[in-house]
Design a protein around this motif. Structure first.
Motif, PDB file in Angstrom:
ATOM      1  N   ASN A 195       0.678  -1.461  -0.087  1.00  0.00           N
ATOM      2  CA  ASN A 195       0.002   0.024   0.127  1.00  0.00           C
ATOM      3  C   ASN A 195       0.703   1.242   0.180  1.00  0.00           C
ATOM      4  O   ASN A 195       0.199   2.208   0.701  1.00  0.00           O
ATOM      5  CB  ASN A 195      -0.802   0.121   1.147  1.00  0.00           C
ATOM      6  N   LEU A 196       2.146   0.929  -1.060  1.00  0.00           N
ATOM      7  CA  LEU A 196       2.667   2.127  -0.619  1.00  0.00           C
ATOM      8  C   LEU A 196       2.004   3.206  -2.125  1.00  0.00           C
ATOM      9  O   LEU A 196       1.275   3.147  -3.273  1.00  0.00           O
ATOM     10  CB  LEU A 196       3.917   1.968  -1.652  1.00  0.00           C
ATOM     11  N   LEU A 197       2.128   4.376  -2.516  1.00  0.00           N
ATOM     12  CA  LEU A 197       1.851   5.308  -3.121  1.00  0.00           C
ATOM     13  C   LEU A 197       2.804   5.812  -3.875  1.00  0.00           C
ATOM     14  O   LEU A 197       4.156   6.113  -4.007  1.00  0.00           O
ATOM     15  CB  LEU A 197       1.783   6.802  -1.772  1.00  0.00           C
ATOM     16  N   PRO A 198       2.753   5.494  -5.521  1.00  0.00           N
ATOM     17  CA  PRO A 198       3.706   5.630  -6.827  1.00  0.00           C
ATOM     18  C   PRO A 198       4.087   6.991  -6.648  1.00  0.00           C
ATOM     19  O   PRO A 198       5.400   6.579  -7.361  1.00  0.00           O
ATOM     20  CB  PRO A 198       2.350   4.832  -7.302  1.00  0.00           C
ATOM     21  N   LEU A 199       3.453   7.635  -6.133  1.00  0.00           N
ATOM     22  CA  LEU A 199       4.257   9.117  -6.637  1.00  0.00           C
ATOM     23  C   LEU A 199       5.171   9.728  -5.890  1.00  0.00           C
ATOM     24  O   LEU A 199       5.451  11.386  -5.963  1.00  0.00           O
ATOM     25  CB  LEU A 199       2.952   9.829  -7.544  1.00  0.00           C
TER      26      LEU A 199
ATOM     27  N   VAL B  78      10.540   6.407  -1.050  1.00  0.00           N
ATOM     28  CA  VAL B  78      10.278   6.368   0.249  1.00  0.00           C
ATOM     29  C   VAL B  78      10.489   7.203   1.606  1.00  0.00           C
ATOM     30  O   VAL B  78       9.468   6.803   2.540  1.00  0.00           O
ATOM     31  CB  VAL B  78      12.041   5.061   1.114  1.00  0.00           C
ATOM     32  N   TYR B  79      11.186   8.141   1.862  1.00  0.00           N
ATOM     33  CA  TYR B  79      10.900   8.459   2.719  1.00  0.00           C
ATOM     34  C   TYR B  79       9.918   9.819   3.009  1.00  0.00           C
ATOM     35  O   TYR B  79       8.995   9.096   4.034  1.00  0.00           O
ATOM     36  CB  TYR B  79      12.006  10.162   2.618  1.00  0.00           C
ATOM     37  N   GLU B  80       8.706  10.216   1.508  1.00  0.00           N
ATOM     38  CA  GLU B  80       7.649  10.437   1.916  1.00  0.00           C
ATOM     39  C   GLU B  80       6.400   9.826   2.563  1.00  0.00           C
ATOM     40  O   GLU B  80       5.491  10.432   2.621  1.00  0.00           O
ATOM     41  CB  GLU B  80       7.648  11.234   0.474  1.00  0.00           C
ATOM     42  N   ASN B  81       6.817   8.377   1.629  1.00  0.00           N
ATOM     43  CA  ASN B  81       5.635   7.109   2.109  1.00  0.00           C
ATOM     44  C   ASN B  81       6.145   7.145   3.503  1.00  0.00           C
ATOM     45  O   ASN B  81       5.095   6.513   4.556  1.00  0.00           O
ATOM     46  CB  ASN B  81       5.480   6.052   0.749  1.00  0.00           C
ATOM     47  N   THR B  82       7.345   7.172   4.604  1.00  0.00           N
ATOM     48  CA  THR B  82       7.125   6.868   5.118  1.00  0.00           C
ATOM     49  C   THR B  82       6.885   7.902   6.554  1.00  0.00           C
ATOM     50  O   THR B  82       6.516   7.324   6.936  1.00  0.00           O
ATOM     51  CB  THR B  82       9.022   6.834   6.102  1.00  0.00           C
ATOM     52  N   VAL B  83       7.060   8.547   5.871  1.00  0.00           N
ATOM     53  CA  VAL B  83       6.375   9.618   6.989  1.00  0.00           C
ATOM     54  C   VAL B  83       4.832  10.611   6.632  1.00  0.00           C
ATOM     55  O   VAL B  83       4.616  11.136   7.667  1.00  0.00           O
ATOM     56  CB  VAL B  83       7.288  11.288   7.409  1.00  0.00           C
TER      57      VAL B  83
ATOM     58  N   SER C 234      19.088   3.094   4.816  1.00  0.00           N
ATOM     59  CA  SER C 234      18.997   4.978   3.717  1.00  0.00           C
ATOM     60  C   SER C 234      19.748   5.347   2.602  1.00  0.00           C
ATOM     61  O   SER C 234      19.066   6.488   1.797  1.00  0.00           O
ATOM     62  CB  SER C 234      19.996   4.645   4.891  1.00  0.00           C
ATOM     63  N   GLU C 235      20.360   4.500   2.321  1.00  0.00           N
ATOM     64  CA  GLU C 235      20.606   4.117   0.526  1.00  0.00           C
ATOM     65  C   GLU C 235      19.160   4.548  -0.314  1.00  0.00           C
ATOM     66  O   GLU C 235      19.705   4.969  -2.046  1.00  0.00           O
ATOM     67  CB  GLU C 235      21.473   3.913  -0.108  1.00  0.00           C
ATOM     68  N   LYS C 236      18.074   4.189  -0.453  1.00  0.00           N
ATOM     69  CA  LYS C 236      17.418   4.765  -1.192  1.00  0.00           C
ATOM     70  C   LYS C 236      15.662   5.138  -0.942  1.00  0.00           C
ATOM     71  O   LYS C 236      14.609   5.314  -1.231  1.00  0.00           O
ATOM     72  CB  LYS C 236      15.713   2.672  -1.203  1.00  0.00           C
ATOM     73  N   LYS C 237      16.540   6.168   0.289  1.00  0.00           N
ATOM     74  CA  LYS C 237      15.902   6.865   0.399  1.00  0.00           C
ATOM     75  C   LYS C 237      15.007   8.116  -0.018  1.00  0.00           C
ATOM     76  O   LYS C 237      13.518   8.430   0.051  1.00  0.00           O
ATOM     77  CB  LYS C 237      16.050   8.218   1.884  1.00  0.00           C
TER      78      LYS C 237
ATOM     79  N   PRO D 124       9.237   3.806  -5.535  1.00  0.00           N
ATOM     80  CA  PRO D 124       8.136   1.875  -5.004  1.00  0.00           C
ATOM     81  C   PRO D 124       8.775   2.057  -5.759  1.00  0.00           C
ATOM     82  O   PRO D 124       8.653   0.349  -6.270  1.00  0.00           O
ATOM     83  CB  PRO D 124       6.664   2.285  -4.525  1.00  0.00           C
ATOM     84  N   ASN D 125       8.136   1.632  -7.916  1.00  0.00           N
ATOM     85  CA  ASN D 125       8.400   1.270  -8.309  1.00  0.00           C
ATOM     86  C   ASN D 125       9.892   0.520  -8.751  1.00  0.00           C
ATOM     87  O   ASN D 125      10.259  -0.125  -9.620  1.00  0.00           O
ATOM     88  CB  ASN D 125       7.477   1.527  -9.691  1.00  0.00           C
ATOM     89  N   ASN D 126      11.419   1.824  -8.481  1.00  0.00           N
ATOM     90  CA  ASN D 126      12.293   1.449  -8.625  1.00  0.00           C
ATOM     91  C   ASN D 126      12.964   0.246  -7.440  1.00  0.00           C
ATOM     92  O   ASN D 126      14.184  -0.067  -7.449  1.00  0.00           O
ATOM     93  CB  ASN D 126      13.260   2.137  -8.403  1.00  0.00           C
ATOM     94  N   LEU D 127      12.130  -0.443  -6.377  1.00  0.00           N
ATOM     95  CA  LEU D 127      12.118  -1.538  -5.411  1.00  0.00           C
ATOM     96  C   LEU D 127      11.642  -2.486  -5.500  1.00  0.00           C
ATOM     97  O   LEU D 127      10.846  -3.216  -6.388  1.00  0.00           O
ATOM     98  CB  LEU D 127      11.588  -0.401  -4.426  1.00  0.00           C
ATOM     99  N   SER D 128      12.956  -3.586  -5.060  1.00  0.00           N
ATOM    100  CA  SER D 128      12.070  -5.101  -5.152  1.00  0.00           C
ATOM    101  C   SER D 128      10.820  -4.988  -3.786  1.00  0.00           C
ATOM    102  O   SER D 128      10.823  -4.503  -3.482  1.00  0.00           O
ATOM    103  CB  SER D 128      13.512  -5.670  -4.531  1.00  0.00           C
ATOM    104  N   GLY D 129       9.829  -6.055  -4.919  1.00  0.00           N
ATOM    105  CA  GLY D 129       9.093  -6.734  -3.388  1.00  0.00           C
ATOM    106  C   GLY D 129       9.626  -6.616  -1.562  1.00  0.00           C
ATOM    107  O   GLY D 129       8.791  -6.003  -0.996  1.00  0.00           O
ATOM    108  N   GLY D 130      11.045  -6.590  -1.810  1.00  0.00           N
ATOM    109  CA  GLY D 130      10.966  -6.934  -0.181  1.00  0.00           C
ATOM    110  C   GLY D 130      11.539  -5.865   0.015  1.00  0.00           C
ATOM    111  O   GLY D 130      11.059  -5.178   1.633  1.00  0.00           O
ATOM    112  N   GLN D 131      12.492  -4.370  -0.192  1.00  0.00           N
ATOM    113  CA  GLN D 131      12.644  -3.911   0.132  1.00  0.00           C
ATOM    114  C   GLN D 131      10.960  -2.722   0.511  1.00  0.00           C
ATOM    115  O   GLN D 131      10.733  -1.936   0.845  1.00  0.00           O
ATOM    116  CB  GLN D 131      13.637  -2.765  -1.167  1.00  0.00           C
ATOM    117  N   GLN D 132      10.452  -2.821  -0.529  1.00  0.00           N
ATOM    118  CA  GLN D 132       8.819  -2.569  -0.387  1.00  0.00           C
ATOM    119  C   GLN D 132       8.304  -2.385   0.853  1.00  0.00           C
ATOM    120  O   GLN D 132       7.625  -1.619   1.902  1.00  0.00           O
ATOM    121  CB  GLN D 132       8.059  -2.362  -1.318  1.00  0.00           C
ATOM    122  N   GLN D 133       7.327  -3.959   0.773  1.00  0.00           N
ATOM    123  CA  GLN D 133       8.383  -3.470   2.212  1.00  0.00           C
ATOM    124  C   GLN D 133       8.566  -3.870   3.195  1.00  0.00           C
ATOM    125  O   GLN D 133       7.859  -3.278   4.640  1.00  0.00           O
ATOM    126  CB  GLN D 133       7.663  -5.848   2.674  1.00  0.00           C
ATOM    127  N   ARG D 134      10.172  -3.374   3.495  1.00  0.00           N
ATOM    128  CA  ARG D 134      10.789  -2.815   3.985  1.00  0.00           C
ATOM    129  C   ARG D 134      10.740  -1.133   4.333  1.00  0.00           C
ATOM    130  O   ARG D 134      10.054  -0.682   5.751  1.00  0.00           O
ATOM    131  CB  ARG D 134      11.899  -2.508   4.225  1.00  0.00           C
TER     132      ARG D 134
END
Length: 223
Positions: free
Chosen positions: A95-99, A102-107, A132-135, A139-149
């Motif tokens: 349920n990450l927002l595609p636009l 990583v940081y914006e989805n987190t906060v 940290s390096e993916k901050k 989301p579409n540039n991340l693997s499934g595991g990274q998205q879940q993290r």
């Protein structure tokens, strides 16, 4: 001290001969900082239980207490605010927002609540989850595991008292699943978070401190 206490939860659908008892007098307690797995097969009532614990659906009867607050007595508006501030949710589908990166989805939960972002805490969470390096990645540039993290980071961002995870590794391969669950356990210990996770996977459940089994809407065994 109890972080979560559920007393005599019932969730019934229909009536008379058509009545279905999705939850049938379920009571559980979870201590502060505990990592509990609720295990059951499909249709056992585990997802219903998680939704009741998180105030995502109305109970037929019973009470849910989180940090000494009876959330069963809150109005819809009060419950929405309480969930944003005190409960972190991790879902199977990320349920990450595609636009948003990583940081914006987190906060995002903090911003929705109008709160102040603790940048050092967010950085610590992202670092613990190896993000940290993916901050600033989308989301579409991340693997499934990274998205879940990222979903885990978002659940921790507002410093909730409790994190509720609904089959959080359901869309991941077995190795990534174990990696993600290991990180969840690490973050729960590092940031003093209570985690309640539902799963049908016995191997994953073994990573928790304690297992609660549910079958036909009833708690069967606590280990």
């Amino acid at each position: 001290m109890d972080s979560l206490r559920a007393e005599h939860l019932k969730k019934y659908y229909g009536s008379k001969e058509n009545q279905v008892k999705a939850l049938d007098d379920v009571s559980i307690r979870v201590q502060q900082g505990e990592f509990v797995a609720i295990v059951g097969t499909s249709g056992s009532g585990k997802s219903t239980l998680l939704h009741m614990l998180g105030g995502l659906d109305k109970l037929t009867d019973g009470e849910v207490w989180i940090d000494q607050q009876n959330i069963s007595q809150l109005s819809d508006d009060e419950l929405t605010i309480f969930r944003r501030r005190r409960i972190g949710f991790i879902f199977q589908n990320f349920n990450l927002l595609p636009l948003m990166n990583v940081y914006e989805n987190t906060v995002l939960p903090i911003q929705l609540d109008g709160g102040k972002i603790d940048e050092s805490y967010i950085d610590a969470v992202l670092d613990t989850l190896n993000l940290s390096e993916k901050k600033f990645e989308m989301p579409n540039n991340l693997s499934g595991g990274q998205q879940q993290r990222v979903a885990i980071a978002r659940a921790l961002a507002a410093k909730p008292s409790i994190v509720l995870a609904d089959e959080p590794t359901g869309n991941l391969d077995s190795k990534t699943s174990m990696d993600v669950l290991g990180l969840m356990k690490t973050t729960s210990e590092l940031f003093c978070q209570t985690i309640v996770m539902i799963t049908h996977d016995e191997e994953i459940a073994q990573l928790a401190h304690r297992i609660i089994r549910i079958e036909d809407g009833k708690v069967k065994v606590g280990e």
